[in-house]
Design a protein around this motif. Structure first.
Motif, PDB file in Angstrom:
ATOM      1  N   VAL C 118       0.819  -1.210   0.000  1.00  0.00           N
ATOM      2  CA  VAL C 118       0.000   0.000   0.000  1.00  0.00           C
ATOM      3  C   VAL C 118       0.852   1.260   0.000  1.00  0.00           C
ATOM      4  O   VAL C 118       1.831   1.345   0.745  1.00  0.00           O
ATOM      5  CB  VAL C 118      -0.897   0.044   1.266  1.00  0.00           C
ATOM      6  N   ASN C 119       0.498   2.221  -0.826  1.00  0.00           N
ATOM      7  CA  ASN C 119       1.007   3.591  -0.715  1.00  0.00           C
ATOM      8  C   ASN C 119      -0.189   4.509  -0.638  1.00  0.00           C
ATOM      9  O   ASN C 119      -0.881   4.705  -1.634  1.00  0.00           O
ATOM     10  CB  ASN C 119       1.857   3.960  -1.935  1.00  0.00           C
ATOM     11  N   GLU C 120      -0.400   5.091   0.538  1.00  0.00           N
ATOM     12  CA  GLU C 120      -1.558   5.962   0.727  1.00  0.00           C
ATOM     13  C   GLU C 120      -1.141   7.427   0.695  1.00  0.00           C
ATOM     14  O   GLU C 120      -0.038   7.785   1.135  1.00  0.00           O
ATOM     15  CB  GLU C 120      -2.234   5.649   2.073  1.00  0.00           C
ATOM     16  N   TYR C 121      -2.029   8.254   0.203  1.00  0.00           N
ATOM     17  CA  TYR C 121      -1.874   9.706   0.253  1.00  0.00           C
ATOM     18  C   TYR C 121      -1.627  10.098   1.710  1.00  0.00           C
ATOM     19  O   TYR C 121      -2.356   9.676   2.614  1.00  0.00           O
ATOM     20  CB  TYR C 121      -3.166  10.339  -0.262  1.00  0.00           C
ATOM     21  N   ASN C 202     -15.676  10.353   6.799  1.00  0.00           N
ATOM     22  CA  ASN C 202     -16.222  10.205   5.446  1.00  0.00           C
ATOM     23  C   ASN C 202     -15.430  11.011   4.416  1.00  0.00           C
ATOM     24  O   ASN C 202     -15.804  11.041   3.241  1.00  0.00           O
ATOM     25  CB  ASN C 202     -17.713  10.551   5.392  1.00  0.00           C
ATOM     26  N   ILE C 203     -14.324  11.641   4.827  1.00  0.00           N
ATOM     27  CA  ILE C 203     -13.478  12.307   3.834  1.00  0.00           C
ATOM     28  C   ILE C 203     -12.814  11.237   2.964  1.00  0.00           C
ATOM     29  O   ILE C 203     -12.548  10.124   3.426  1.00  0.00           O
ATOM     30  CB  ILE C 203     -12.433  13.229   4.501  1.00  0.00           C
ATOM     31  N   TYR C 204     -12.552  11.576   1.711  1.00  0.00           N
ATOM     32  CA  TYR C 204     -11.919  10.619   0.810  1.00  0.00           C
ATOM     33  C   TYR C 204     -10.397  10.654   0.935  1.00  0.00           C
ATOM     34  O   TYR C 204      -9.799  11.714   1.100  1.00  0.00           O
ATOM     35  CB  TYR C 204     -12.295  10.925  -0.651  1.00  0.00           C
ATOM     36  N   THR C 205      -9.806   9.485   0.871  1.00  0.00           N
ATOM     37  CA  THR C 205      -8.364   9.352   0.744  1.00  0.00           C
ATOM     38  C   THR C 205      -8.125   8.524  -0.519  1.00  0.00           C
ATOM     39  O   THR C 205      -9.069   8.131  -1.197  1.00  0.00           O
ATOM     40  CB  THR C 205      -7.746   8.678   1.983  1.00  0.00           C
ATOM     41  N   GLN C 206      -6.869   8.275  -0.865  1.00  0.00           N
ATOM     42  CA  GLN C 206      -6.615   7.410  -2.009  1.00  0.00           C
ATOM     43  C   GLN C 206      -5.315   6.648  -1.805  1.00  0.00           C
ATOM     44  O   GLN C 206      -4.470   7.061  -1.021  1.00  0.00           O
ATOM     45  CB  GLN C 206      -6.573   8.201  -3.314  1.00  0.00           C
ATOM     46  N   TRP C 207      -5.206   5.524  -2.466  1.00  0.00           N
ATOM     47  CA  TRP C 207      -3.971   4.759  -2.369  1.00  0.00           C
ATOM     48  C   TRP C 207      -3.748   3.877  -3.590  1.00  0.00           C
ATOM     49  O   TRP C 207      -4.665   3.637  -4.370  1.00  0.00           O
ATOM     50  CB  TRP C 207      -3.925   3.922  -1.101  1.00  0.00           C
ATOM     51  N   TYR C 208      -2.505   3.459  -3.722  1.00  0.00           N
ATOM     52  CA  TYR C 208      -2.159   2.384  -4.632  1.00  0.00           C
ATOM     53  C   TYR C 208      -2.176   1.117  -3.792  1.00  0.00           C
ATOM     54  O   TYR C 208      -1.637   1.091  -2.677  1.00  0.00           O
ATOM     55  CB  TYR C 208      -0.760   2.603  -5.215  1.00  0.00           C
TER      56      TYR C 208
ATOM     57  N   VAL D  63       1.921   9.471  -5.103  1.00  0.00           N
ATOM     58  CA  VAL D  63       0.579   9.282  -4.538  1.00  0.00           C
ATOM     59  C   VAL D  63       0.614   9.591  -3.047  1.00  0.00           C
ATOM     60  O   VAL D  63      -0.263  10.260  -2.513  1.00  0.00           O
ATOM     61  CB  VAL D  63       0.068   7.832  -4.737  1.00  0.00           C
ATOM     62  N   SER D  64       1.642   9.129  -2.368  1.00  0.00           N
ATOM     63  CA  SER D  64       1.724   9.342  -0.922  1.00  0.00           C
ATOM     64  C   SER D  64       1.944  10.808  -0.581  1.00  0.00           C
ATOM     65  O   SER D  64       1.341  11.344   0.337  1.00  0.00           O
ATOM     66  CB  SER D  64       2.887   8.543  -0.330  1.00  0.00           C
ATOM     67  N   TYR D  65       2.843  11.453  -1.311  1.00  0.00           N
ATOM     68  CA  TYR D  65       3.263  12.787  -0.895  1.00  0.00           C
ATOM     69  C   TYR D  65       2.489  13.892  -1.591  1.00  0.00           C
ATOM     70  O   TYR D  65       2.627  15.051  -1.253  1.00  0.00           O
ATOM     71  CB  TYR D  65       4.769  12.956  -1.119  1.00  0.00           C
ATOM     72  N   GLY D  66       1.668  13.509  -2.569  1.00  0.00           N
ATOM     73  CA  GLY D  66       0.807  14.496  -3.217  1.00  0.00           C
ATOM     74  C   GLY D  66       1.619  15.582  -3.888  1.00  0.00           C
ATOM     75  O   GLY D  66       2.749  15.372  -4.311  1.00  0.00           O
ATOM     76  N   ARG D  67       1.014  16.760  -3.975  1.00  0.00           N
ATOM     77  CA  ARG D  67       1.665  17.863  -4.666  1.00  0.00           C
ATOM     78  C   ARG D  67       3.006  18.216  -4.041  1.00  0.00           C
ATOM     79  O   ARG D  67       3.888  18.750  -4.698  1.00  0.00           O
ATOM     80  CB  ARG D  67       0.746  19.075  -4.665  1.00  0.00           C
ATOM     81  N   GLY D  68       3.158  17.910  -2.737  1.00  0.00           N
ATOM     82  CA  GLY D  68       4.394  18.268  -2.035  1.00  0.00           C
ATOM     83  C   GLY D  68       5.648  17.700  -2.675  1.00  0.00           C
ATOM     84  O   GLY D  68       6.735  18.280  -2.568  1.00  0.00           O
ATOM     85  N   THR D  69       5.531  16.574  -3.359  1.00  0.00           N
ATOM     86  CA  THR D  69       6.723  15.903  -3.874  1.00  0.00           C
ATOM     87  C   THR D  69       7.416  16.669  -4.989  1.00  0.00           C
ATOM     88  O   THR D  69       8.529  16.360  -5.354  1.00  0.00           O
ATOM     89  CB  THR D  69       6.372  14.515  -4.460  1.00  0.00           C
ATOM     90  N   ARG D  70       6.714  17.610  -5.565  1.00  0.00           N
ATOM     91  CA  ARG D  70       7.346  18.331  -6.668  1.00  0.00           C
ATOM     92  C   ARG D  70       8.659  18.960  -6.241  1.00  0.00           C
ATOM     93  O   ARG D  70       9.519  19.257  -7.060  1.00  0.00           O
ATOM     94  CB  ARG D  70       6.385  19.387  -7.233  1.00  0.00           C
ATOM     95  N   ALA D  71       8.802  19.174  -4.920  1.00  0.00           N
ATOM     96  CA  ALA D  71      10.041  19.765  -4.398  1.00  0.00           C
ATOM     97  C   ALA D  71      11.259  18.920  -4.797  1.00  0.00           C
ATOM     98  O   ALA D  71      12.311  19.452  -5.146  1.00  0.00           O
ATOM     99  CB  ALA D  71       9.953  19.884  -2.883  1.00  0.00           C
ATOM    100  N   VAL D  72      11.118  17.601  -4.719  1.00  0.00           N
ATOM    101  CA  VAL D  72      12.227  16.752  -5.155  1.00  0.00           C
ATOM    102  C   VAL D  72      12.105  16.632  -6.673  1.00  0.00           C
ATOM    103  O   VAL D  72      11.227  15.965  -7.207  1.00  0.00           O
ATOM    104  CB  VAL D  72      12.176  15.364  -4.505  1.00  0.00           C
ATOM    105  N   SER D  73      13.033  17.310  -7.353  1.00  0.00           N
ATOM    106  CA  SER D  73      12.762  17.621  -8.750  1.00  0.00           C
ATOM    107  C   SER D  73      12.853  16.421  -9.681  1.00  0.00           C
ATOM    108  O   SER D  73      12.237  16.401 -10.722  1.00  0.00           O
ATOM    109  CB  SER D  73      13.713  18.711  -9.227  1.00  0.00           C
ATOM    110  N   ASN D  74      13.609  15.406  -9.341  1.00  0.00           N
ATOM    111  CA  ASN D  74      13.782  14.357 -10.342  1.00  0.00           C
ATOM    112  C   ASN D  74      13.648  12.974  -9.732  1.00  0.00           C
ATOM    113  O   ASN D  74      13.695  12.786  -8.512  1.00  0.00           O
ATOM    114  CB  ASN D  74      15.142  14.503 -11.026  1.00  0.00           C
ATOM    115  N   ASP D  75      13.449  12.001 -10.591  1.00  0.00           N
ATOM    116  CA  ASP D  75      13.234  10.629 -10.157  1.00  0.00           C
ATOM    117  C   ASP D  75      14.431  10.085  -9.385  1.00  0.00           C
ATOM    118  O   ASP D  75      14.262   9.410  -8.366  1.00  0.00           O
ATOM    119  CB  ASP D  75      12.984   9.741 -11.383  1.00  0.00           C
TER     120      ASP D  75
END
Lengths: 301, 301, 301, 301
Positions: C118-121, C202-208, D63-75
């Protein structure tokens, strides 16, 4: 005899020193602690430690269900309800640790159950003992003619004698050569991690094996089954007797809902319903394959 | 106060009835059994059961290593050796079962550790209590400006007061509405499994959590770490104190080889070697990225 | 609508670039790849990747059984045999990775299945979106009067309206306060890892979520069951439809031997045998408890 | 030669039929698919299937870190960050399935890694081939004089010749007897599940082994290590080369942060700090035991 005098002395010592504890204790299990139950010709099963009892299962279930559980008035009813409805987590709250001595080919089947903790004797580090499993005459069976994975009739006469001789002689010779390769008497001596490769799969190994009750039941359902190989089944049956003394209510539920249970496919259930309504159903009209119909008839006639 | 009078009476009763057992006992752990250690404002950790002690670890290791282990003369040395060389299976031979009361958002982090057995209070089946985590003023921290996943300075003055008011009022209002939706007084009453969705993540839940010592150490290493969120770290720290009393030798080895350990990448080890040889190494000549160099300097100056 | 225009564009792009591979491919699954299947009001399930097909299951089984397997002449028969006899390891040879968007209270049930990756937001790291599950009117059910853990009749009239208003208003207010606590406009702004505690379940989350086929079947058997909570069942049902297209033979076997199967306890099997022989059996003479008899009659009349 | 002409033909056929897929593909891995990498005298490793690539790891992390991950610029930077900080779940999003042929004593070590899916050739069901591991002369080592669990100098001259003769002759004789016990020519023929017990641990078995990348890295760290037994290390090294072609960024991070990493205990870190400050530290003043100091000096001089 499966245990050395030193081991027997150790067991006696451990059993002679009761201690005080505030933990839950299971009297039926205390009686088993450390005692070796012989299995096969040199194997054994003995309980080294345990955690929990029948009450630990219902205690955990009541944490989950809160005040609502009072509806199920007693421990037996609650345990049967949990088992019937596949609520497995309360059974995970009990744990047991066994010392097992077993042939390597049995150990190889056993280890496929991944949800246990294991410490096995290391033949890389230490030297194995000269102990081999040789089947008793009534277990020396021919290949089944109907099941690739099973036994047929017991071998008899000269063939049986020849097989036993081969097994015994090969075991002894392999072990002699193992020792002579290891020997540092007038030579360097082969590394243990290499010499062990010469030993056949009927040599005995041993391990500590720790598992929770839910996963133990799963193991026992598969390995105490009539289709399991005899040499692992006798270990499972020994453990069944021990678990029955440890958690009698859980074991009774396990017996009724797992060991003695019958699984019906959707199609099989349909056939039974039609039969109960008076219809005569044949394989053709059952929707089942020949193999499945044969298995169905073996149970239901 | 985290426990009801009924629960306190139960604990007192359980602690007043020592039983006899032939199992290994850990005196330091017997002293903790059932006793509630308060955590946060309404949370708790208490030991419900345990299996094994320091000697159970070396006993299992000696099964693996056979007669060879006599070389490591004492239990402390052997336990340190096992920990240093990542021989994890002997530590799996000890097991512990906790009762934990914790906010839901902490429970959601906690449950990501998959190698444990859990029975959680079911809000589908039962009604949750009106208990919410409200941070103490010194834990009411601003978002970190350098770390997306961390805290900065403590909030002060009006902002702090406003936040605490919002948390308290929203919790109370949500719970009031939870109760009014559930109520069957003059109405049908919403299903519990639906009504619970209105409750915020700071409501308390509780569970039984059972885990072996190796996996517990893994959990504690991650969750007693300075980078863990404060609200889970305090649970981990409480457990560290308990484990120290349970298996003092294993805990000391864990402290030295895990909690206090420093992991060096191949590149970082190279830099240290060059420094020890008298060279002045800069980020440019280190082969490390800026981020990695910053983390390296934070530890090594 | 569950997906943003950016996400839809990404999906379109991913679906427009077929690549060459030497791996096994499942045409039925290729058609699902990346496509979002809507679930509940804002949720979704989509396949991100998969490994294997029906042939991968029989290929693995044939490794185990060697030349002997030729006896079972076709893939369908072999797959049905494996499923019928609980040979689970060949099904573990297929793997699937889903992207799932789901309410937190559903995620909390779901995560109890431990044999998945699992990788969750992370709401510690990022800010959650303003998306909440509000039940459709036909799912707004009263507490069951016979089952602590279930739903009864649908709420009607004013009570239904009141509940929906409370759920909507509390969700919006909690989210408003979440935003205002986070805000750095004229104040420091509360840490994300703390502010999230104000958000309801009831807020939505998401995961792989990645899992092998055997463990997925186990999940689906429990969660596509009529006793599972509606809000998780609709996810399971969506996955069932996807799996049916992916591994049609395995899914058909799963349907017959698991979803549609009936489990008979030893006692229940005995009662059926007596009935088939023409006997009229009552609860008294069945050996079953009242609860068990009630469940038995619900299936067999 | 480890593969039969039939198997080679199958491989050629599978490699000659590229298919279209919408899934992520890893070109470096496509080149390995189905190709047998020889290991030891009759063993092999080959990739049967895989899921994901380097981008699948960062996709899951995002997915886990959401928009925040953009800080780490590359794979590359993100993958190194994840590895450095033990964020293991994104690495679990890649999966690989190997076909491995290996001696039974190696299989017994290997299977101790429980977090994998396995289908092994069943000697209960089928007849094993006459293939045994016989060490090459440069791997025929004496028992180490300093490490119970290791090898010393290579055996020479007559002792080496004697050992090789014993291993070869015992293997051939055991197999001859295995065949003669199984034979149904003029006799019943012993059951396969029994006859196999006569076979030594250097006979080859084979299995399908499927594992996620995180757990594979864990396996490789332990088994590609210099302390691992040579006969399993060569399999791990072969897999390292394959993984490097599959996920080059993740493998590079694994190399730097795991394979080449140095773990310092709290005490060892203290000693390095004192040395860096110019102090001469001895075992006496280090707080370490003799064994630990010896291991420390082996790395740091």
């Amino acid at each position: 005899m499966p245990l050395t005098p030193e081991q027997l002395a150790e067991i006696e010592e451990a059993r002679s020193e009761p201690r005080q504890t505030l933990r839950a204790t299971a009297p039926g299990m205390e009686a088993h602690l450390y005692t070796a139950h012989p299995v096969l010709d040199h194997g054994l099963v003995r309980v080294i430690d345990y955690m929990g009892d029948d009450a630990a299962i219902t205690q955990a279930a009541r944490v989950s269900y809160g005040r609502g559980t009072r509806a199920v008035s007693n421990d037996e009813g609650l345990i049967r309800y949990l088992m019937r409805h596949w609520h497995s987590t309360p059974f995970e709250m009990c744990e047991v640790k066994f010392h097992v001595k077993l042939p390597v080919f049995v150990a190889r089947q056993w280890i496929r159950h991944r949800t246990a903790n294991v410490n096995e004797y290391s033949a890389r580090y230490s030297i194995l003992d000269r102990e081999f499993y040789i089947p008793a005459p009534d277990q020396l069976a021919a290949q089944s003619t109907v099941n690739n994975q099973g036994r047929g009739a017991v071998l008899e006469g000269e063939e049986a004698a020849r097989v036993l001789d081969l097994l015994r002689e090969d075991a002894m010779r392999s072990y002699d050569h193992y020792e002579s390769m290891l020997s540092q008497d007038g030579q360097q001596g082969l590394a243990r991690e290499l010499a062990r490769m010469n030993l056949p799969a009927n040599i005995y190994t041993q391990w500590y094996w720790k598992i929770d009750l839910h996963n133990l039941f799963h193991f026992l359902r598969l390995r105490a089954d009539a289709h399991a190989q005899y040499e692992i089944r006798v270990y499972a049956e020994t453990m069944c007797r021990i678990v029955k003394d440890w958690v009698p209510l859980a074991y009774a539920a396990f017996e009724d809902y797992r060991l003695d249970a019958v699984q019906l496919s959707g199609k099989a259930a349909q056939v039974l319903r039609r039969r109960l309504a008076g219809e005569v159903v044949t394989q053709d009209s059952s929707g089942m394959s020949k193999g499945e119909w044969r298995e169905f008839e073996a149970v239901w006639g």
